[in-house]
Each structure stands twice: as structure tokens, then as C-alpha cells.
Design a protein around this motif. Sequence first.
Motif, PDB file in Angstrom:
ATOM      1  N   ALA A 284      31.889  47.223  42.102  1.00  0.00           N
ATOM      2  CA  ALA A 284      32.497  46.137  42.879  1.00  0.00           C
ATOM      3  C   ALA A 284      31.836  46.029  44.257  1.00  0.00           C
ATOM      4  O   ALA A 284      31.634  44.934  44.785  1.00  0.00           O
ATOM      5  CB  ALA A 284      34.000  46.367  43.016  1.00  0.00           C
TER       6      ALA A 284
ATOM      7  N   SER B  71      28.550  44.363  43.767  1.00  0.00           N
ATOM      8  CA  SER B  71      28.794  42.944  43.497  1.00  0.00           C
ATOM      9  C   SER B  71      29.088  42.216  44.811  1.00  0.00           C
ATOM     10  O   SER B  71      28.571  41.115  45.053  1.00  0.00           O
ATOM     11  CB  SER B  71      29.966  42.839  42.518  1.00  0.00           C
ATOM     12  OG  SER B  71      30.374  41.534  42.369  1.00  0.00           O
TER      13      SER B  71
ATOM     14  N   ASN C 270      24.123  40.934  40.834  1.00  0.00           N
ATOM     15  CA  ASN C 270      24.768  40.397  39.623  1.00  0.00           C
ATOM     16  C   ASN C 270      25.196  41.558  38.722  1.00  0.00           C
ATOM     17  O   ASN C 270      24.433  42.010  37.876  1.00  0.00           O
ATOM     18  CB  ASN C 270      23.797  39.493  38.869  1.00  0.00           C
ATOM     19  CG  ASN C 270      23.493  38.245  39.653  1.00  0.00           C
ATOM     20  OD1 ASN C 270      24.312  37.797  40.469  1.00  0.00           O
ATOM     21  ND2 ASN C 270      22.323  37.674  39.433  1.00  0.00           N
TER      22      ASN C 270
ATOM     23  N   GLY D 195      29.931  39.877  38.329  1.00  0.00           N
ATOM     24  CA  GLY D 195      31.099  40.308  39.103  1.00  0.00           C
ATOM     25  C   GLY D 195      32.279  40.537  38.185  1.00  0.00           C
ATOM     26  O   GLY D 195      33.435  40.389  38.568  1.00  0.00           O
TER      27      GLY D 195
ATOM     28  N   LYS E 221      37.714  40.298  36.477  1.00  0.00           N
ATOM     29  CA  LYS E 221      36.866  40.301  37.664  1.00  0.00           C
ATOM     30  C   LYS E 221      36.826  41.727  38.194  1.00  0.00           C
ATOM     31  O   LYS E 221      37.881  42.379  38.304  1.00  0.00           O
ATOM     32  CB  LYS E 221      37.470  39.384  38.732  1.00  0.00           C
ATOM     33  CG  LYS E 221      37.231  37.939  38.456  1.00  0.00           C
ATOM     34  CD  LYS E 221      37.599  37.136  39.699  1.00  0.00           C
ATOM     35  CE  LYS E 221      37.424  35.670  39.377  1.00  0.00           C
ATOM     36  NZ  LYS E 221      38.363  34.833  40.095  1.00  0.00           N
TER      37      LYS E 221
END
Length: 356
Positions: free
Chosen positions: A117, A120, A125, A311, A325
Motif C-alpha cells: 500500500a 502504491s 502500479n 492499487g 483496494k
Amino acid sequence: MRIGILTSGGDCPALNAVIRGFAKYAYSNIKNVEIYGIADGYGGLINGEYKVMKREDFSGILNIGGTILGTSRQPFKKMTIEEDNTTKVQKMVANYKKWGLDALLTLGGAGTHKSAALLSAEGLNVIGLPKTIDNDIYGTDVTFGFHSAVDVATECIDRVHTTAASHGRTIIVEIMGNKVGWLTLYAGIGGGADIILLPEIPFSTKAVCKKVLERAEAGKAFSIIAIAEGAIEKSEEKLKKKEREALRRERGDTTLTNRLAREINEQTGVETRTMVPGHIQRGGSPSAYDRVISTQVGAYAGYLCKEGKFGTTVALSGDKITHNKLADIAGKTKWVPVDHPLILSAKSIGISFGDD
Ligand code: F6P
């Protein structure tokens, strides 16, 4: 499209099955795909170690345990610490750009997802894939590797039954899971344990001893206890992890399992032994179930790459494969709910969780 792939954190069965599923999808569905195999998890991305993979590298690995890419633990909290005017995150971003990657697949557990995370948020990507024998990744019903570990841990519990029954002993089997109890819950039920102790349900030693004695009085001279590595005794409930560890050291018990064995010996007179299967639970070939979901998970990650859905992290929901997500799930834990249907049904057949 140039895609980097890495496996991070503790190894587990089915990592290679996922890698293979992804590669097969990518070679068949993504134009001019190039796959960079990053060595030893985030370690390779930090230190610039990778190999340009060939199709044949992905052959014959469906049933092989461990990871063909290698892995390492790179704690999340160290990712942003500055050293020599840079951080690990900055080094990873720099290598991603230097190698000209269009996407990065990170196969790993909760810690890996937190770092994914972070990458991201830095504009890379990233697609996460949910690996862990602990099954504690938020937002997915199941993680790959979990069911293979359940099978192994169940067999360990199975096999100690004969010695326990023949000698009239209590045997405590310590199952992996330093934070959550999914593996212990499933293997405990699968292996027919009489007492199951999970981190989510602090137990009382008195209640455990009571159950052992009740069984002895009912003519069952042996008991099997499945205890999670991260189980907590009621007296330690309010302590932080470090305080708990210090208290255990002070009392002269290296682990809670050892202390529980000593207490049961002393309080019930029933000879009590311990067994720690350890990394056996993470080793060897993935189960058929894990091979099936992993092939699906790998292929789906390929699809996410092709569609540019970054993401994100792959998730299983019932019999559907989907994605969440990364920002929504990173840093959250999927605990065993104390009223989980499996716990309620186990209690209804007399299995103790040490809380009665
Ligand atoms: O996260 C998987 C896991 O096997 C945990 O159940 C266990 O506590 C931990 O990893 C052990 O990690 P290591 O192999 O790095 O000691």
C-alpha cells in the motif's frame, strides 16, 4: 508490458502455484509481456536483484513448496527509516523506475500488504496477492497456503492421539499463528482436539485443568490440546506483547505452552507433554485445494494487470474471485470472531476453549 513479481514474508505452500497461474495467464493474454522475478521479496527490490524470467522457469512448479523467487522478512516499520539520506521505500521506487516496470505483483501476508500500500501511494502500479498460513488478511475469506497448513497441523494432532491414548497423557500441540487463531481452530477441530486455545479467546488455566480432569473422571485418561503460538492466558490479557514476553521470561517459562504443560502436570497429576510442529506446517507441497485457488488467484492477478486495475489486492469471497483496494485493507487484521459458527459448533460438541 514489463511486470515485476516478488514473494515476501514467511514462505508457504502454493506460492509457486500462484506464480505459475499468473505467468500462464500473462503469456497467453498480455501482449509482449516480460516478467522480472525479483529475488528474496522486498529485499531484491531494495537491493536491485532480479532475473528476467523465461517461460520454462514456470514449468513443473505447481506442486513445489516454498518459492522459486526466494523470500525475506522486511519489517514495514523499517521501510521509511532514513539511512544514508535514503529509505528502503525510496530505493524500491528507484529500482522499479530504473527497471522500467509497468506493474509489480507482491505475494505476501499482512505486513507485505502494508508495504504494498505504501508503494502504491508512491505511485507504483501494485497488485497484492493474499498469502499466509495464518489466514488473517482482511477482506478475503481465505488466503492461499492456509488450507495446506491446516492439513499438516491436523495430521500432527491426529498422530499424537495414539501416544496420548496409549500412555494416558495430555499432549499440547502448539500450532503456528502468533497473532490469530484460524489455523489452530481449523486444525484443532479437524484433528479432534479436546481443548482449543486461541489468541482471540484468553483462557484460564483452571478451566483447562478442569476439562482434563473431567475427561479423566469420565474414563478418558488422555486429552489433546491445540494451542495457538499467540494464545493468551487470562492473567496476561491486559499486558502488551513485550510485557507478556518479559513476564514469561521472569517466570522461567520460555513459552506459554511450556508453562501450561507444567501447570497441568502440577494441578491434575496427568502427565503432560508438548509438541511443536513449527515450520513443518509451512513446508512441502500445497494441497489440491490450495493448488486450485492459487491457480485462480494467479490468473486473476494477470487479469488485473492487463486491465490496469492497480492499487488492488486479490480476494476470495465465497466461490467468487474478486479484488479489494490495497488502501482499504492494509493494516487491518481478520481476527477469528469469538462467536464464529465453527466455535459455536465446537462448543456444542463439548470442545473447550478454556473460557468456561
Ligand atoms: O505468518 C506465518 C508464520 O508462520 C506465523 O504463523 C509464525 O508465527 C511466523 O510466521 C513465524 O515466522 P518465522 O518463520 O519468520 O519465524
